[in-house]
Motif scaffolding. Sequence first.
Motif, mmCIF file in Angstrom:
data_model
loop_
_atom_site.group_PDB
_atom_site.id
_atom_site.type_symbol
_atom_site.label_atom_id
_atom_site.label_comp_id
_atom_site.label_asym_id
_atom_site.label_seq_id
_atom_site.Cartn_x
_atom_site.Cartn_y
_atom_site.Cartn_z
ATOM 1 N N SER A 188 7.412 2.413 19.862
ATOM 2 C CA SER A 188 6.652 2.892 18.710
ATOM 3 C C SER A 188 6.148 1.699 17.910
ATOM 4 O O SER A 188 6.898 0.761 17.658
ATOM 5 C CB SER A 188 7.535 3.788 17.833
ATOM 6 N N LEU A 189 4.874 1.758 17.535
ATOM 7 C CA LEU A 189 4.266 0.700 16.729
ATOM 8 C C LEU A 189 3.572 1.329 15.526
ATOM 9 O O LEU A 189 2.937 2.382 15.633
ATOM 10 C CB LEU A 189 3.238 -0.094 17.537
ATOM 11 N N ARG A 190 3.688 0.650 14.396
ATOM 12 C CA ARG A 190 2.997 1.091 13.177
ATOM 13 C C ARG A 190 2.147 -0.062 12.677
ATOM 14 O O ARG A 190 2.616 -1.216 12.613
ATOM 15 C CB ARG A 190 3.984 1.542 12.098
ATOM 16 N N PHE A 191 0.892 0.240 12.300
ATOM 17 C CA PHE A 191 -0.053 -0.768 11.832
ATOM 18 C C PHE A 191 -0.586 -0.354 10.456
ATOM 19 O O PHE A 191 -0.638 0.834 10.141
ATOM 20 C CB PHE A 191 -1.241 -0.918 12.794
ATOM 21 N N VAL A 192 -0.999 -1.340 9.690
ATOM 22 C CA VAL A 192 -1.675 -1.072 8.437
ATOM 23 C C VAL A 192 -2.901 -1.981 8.338
ATOM 24 O O VAL A 192 -2.982 -3.029 8.981
ATOM 25 C CB VAL A 192 -0.757 -1.301 7.214
ATOM 26 N N ARG A 193 -3.851 -1.542 7.535
ATOM 27 C CA ARG A 193 -5.044 -2.355 7.270
ATOM 28 C C ARG A 193 -5.415 -2.188 5.799
ATOM 29 O O ARG A 193 -5.528 -1.069 5.302
ATOM 30 C CB ARG A 193 -6.205 -1.909 8.165
ATOM 31 N N HIS A 194 -5.565 -3.309 5.116
ATOM 32 C CA HIS A 194 -5.912 -3.287 3.689
ATOM 33 C C HIS A 194 -7.270 -3.947 3.472
ATOM 34 O O HIS A 194 -7.651 -4.834 4.215
ATOM 35 C CB HIS A 194 -4.865 -4.032 2.868
#
Length: 259
Positions: free
Chosen positions: A253-259
């Motif tokens: 499982s991978l979680r990404f964010v972008r701001h």
Amino acid sequence: MMPGPWEALGLPGGLVTLNVGGKLYSTTLETLTRFPDSMLGAMFRGPQPALTDSRGNYFIDRDGKAFRHILNFLRFGRLDLPEGYAELSLLRAEADFYQIRPLLDELRRVEAERWRQRSNAVLHADVDVCKRRVHFNVRRGPQNYELSACSLHVFTANVFCTDRHFLALLRRRLSHADAPGACHHLCLEWTPRPSELPAAEYAKQRLRSLCVGGREVRTASGFLEEVLKLALAQGFRVDSVFPDPADILSARSLRFVRH
């Protein structure tokens, strides 16, 4: 006494039928002249327009499908677009042609909000695998069949992203372009064919492989690697890795964010 504009058009009660790019719309002069400074306002406050089709409907050589949203804005004074509407640039060009300033302002607001949502996004991808044993007959001769069996690895992947654009890009890279899912969610299931399972039996079992970028995906890490490459190219950064944060290559499982 000079005739009113609806009398000049030869239509009772101010009713007007428009032929816009081949699509017919019926409305009123009051709606068409809601914004007097617009092109439509000027057009229908003046003398009868000259350009009509063979049935006498006033003809406008513009996009007929987009005019639905133009007309609804004139009717209700607000912009109601369906979820996932993907033709904002076309609608903006039409609003500019008709010179409806309030609609142009509203479209700029919608585009700014969409850009904000795309710039700030969350992406989550996980993969599960389970084993399945199948039994099948192998032909050894004209009248000789032998019962055989093999184990399959069935993969299930779920991808959620608040940026619909990212999921659209991922779908285009997949051989499962028809995979089920909503605009923010994609669900995939695939089963690589083991060498001992005949191709005919694989098809008979209605199993499917998965290819990303033209390469077959045979492991969970192989799928997440493709998601990782596309996510990084789209400006995301890794936020969390499960089960071992120090071993991204073995992640489920991978979680990404972008701001």
